[in-house]
Design a protein around this motif. Structure first.
Motif, short mmCIF file in Angstrom:
data_model
loop_
_atom_site.label_atom_id
_atom_site.label_comp_id
_atom_site.label_asym_id
_atom_site.label_seq_id
_atom_site.Cartn_x
_atom_site.Cartn_y
_atom_site.Cartn_z
N ILE A 39 0.83 -1.21 0.00
CA ILE A 39 0.00 0.00 0.00
C ILE A 39 0.87 1.26 0.00
CG2 ILE A 39 -1.81 -1.24 1.25
CD1 ILE A 39 -1.04 0.41 3.76
N ASP A 40 0.25 2.36 -0.44
CA ASP A 40 0.92 3.67 -0.37
C ASP A 40 1.12 4.09 1.07
OD1 ASP A 40 0.98 4.08 -3.15
OD2 ASP A 40 -1.06 4.86 -3.15
N VAL A 41 2.05 5.01 1.30
CA VAL A 41 2.19 5.62 2.62
C VAL A 41 0.89 6.36 2.94
CG1 VAL A 41 3.47 7.30 4.01
CG2 VAL A 41 4.68 5.88 2.34
N PHE A 80 8.75 -3.02 4.21
CA PHE A 80 8.66 -1.92 3.25
C PHE A 80 9.30 -2.33 1.93
CE2 PHE A 80 9.05 -0.50 7.59
CZ PHE A 80 7.94 0.31 7.73
N LYS A 81 8.92 -1.64 0.85
CA LYS A 81 9.50 -1.89 -0.46
C LYS A 81 9.73 -0.57 -1.15
CE LYS A 81 8.66 -4.17 -4.91
NZ LYS A 81 7.72 -4.98 -5.72
N ASP A 82 10.95 -0.37 -1.62
CA ASP A 82 11.28 0.85 -2.37
C ASP A 82 11.05 0.59 -3.85
OD1 ASP A 82 12.06 2.57 -0.27
OD2 ASP A 82 13.93 1.45 -0.08
N ASP A 83 10.00 1.19 -4.38
CA ASP A 83 9.66 1.07 -5.80
C ASP A 83 9.85 2.46 -6.40
OD1 ASP A 83 8.76 0.10 -8.21
OD2 ASP A 83 7.10 -1.03 -7.33
N VAL A 84 9.04 2.82 -7.37
CA VAL A 84 9.05 4.21 -7.86
C VAL A 84 8.75 5.14 -6.69
CG1 VAL A 84 8.01 5.86 -9.46
CG2 VAL A 84 8.33 3.46 -10.15
N VAL A 85 7.81 4.68 -5.85
CA VAL A 85 7.55 5.34 -4.57
C VAL A 85 7.66 4.28 -3.49
CG1 VAL A 85 6.05 7.12 -5.54
CG2 VAL A 85 5.06 4.94 -4.80
#
Length: 217
Positions: A39-41, A80-85
């Motif tokens: 999910i988004d922050v 957590f996952k670092d993607d484009v965001v």
């Protein structure tokens, strides 16, 4: 139904801080795997203020289906996952753990809390809970009180928090079952018939705190 990619989620985070625990944040499902959602922050709608989440944070979440029904479930932060965001990994709920607004059922915990009960304008007594949750309670009381299934009670629950503060949650409860105990008392299982979101949140906050205490043992 399960939350899907692009579904908006509305969530609250377990916290010992009353104001923080009452805050509602909005996020969106961006991806999903077998056991988790990404999910988004979360943000506070209208302000753009982000909510920083931490590994293990306990979450109370709902999403709205196309027919306008709210579906509730509990989850926690897996990582957590670092993607484009940056995305947040949370536990995907089991289908049978999701409840609709008609029968909201949150986490239930064992707890001995004092509860004041009014059966009528002339009959009041004190009981002791043996478990509480966001969807209802179970309490023990003397057998002399003529309680029966489907009866509605006015209740005031005394709730102590980890930070030393004490709150009262007020609600109407409908008796689901009365069980005769060998101890000379009755066990009364009841669901919330009428409770405001703010009063329900007091109970949910206590349940989250109690669950966190159990995990530390």
């Amino acid at each position: 139904m399960l939350p899907k990619v692009k579904h908006f989620l509305f969530l609250q985070v377990a916290s010992s801080d009353e104001e923080e625990a009452a805050m509602e944040y909005k996020s969106r499902v961006e991806d999903e795997h077998e056991d988790e959602l990404l999910i988004d922050v979360p943000i506070i709608e209208g302000t753009g203020k982000y909510k920083r989440l931490f590994l293990g944070d306990e979450l109370s979440i709902y999403f709205v289906s196309g027919d306008g029904v709210k579906h509730y479930f509990n989850s926690h932060v897996l990582g957590f996952k670092d993607d484009v965001v940056k995305l947040i990994r949370i536990r995907k709920p089991q289908l049978d753990a999701i409840t609709s607004v008609q029968r909201r059922s949150f986490l239930r915990v064992a707890a001995e809390l004092e509860i004041a009960i009014r059966m009528s304008s002339h009959v009041r007594f004190i009981g002791m809970t043996d478990d509480v949750g966001g969807g209802g309670i179970s309490f023990l009381c003397d057998k002399r009180w003529p309680l029966k299934t489907s009866q509605e009670l006015d209740c005031w629950l005394l709730i102590p928090y980890r930070n030393g503060t004490v709150e009262h949650a007020q609600f109407k409860a409908e008796i689901v079952r009365v069980k005769d105990m060998e101890t000379g008392r009755n066990q009364v299982m009841a669901k919330f018939a009428s409770i405001s979101d703010s009063e329900r949140q007091k109970i949910i906050r206590f349940c989250f705190e109690r669950q966190l205490d159990y995990r530390k043992k």
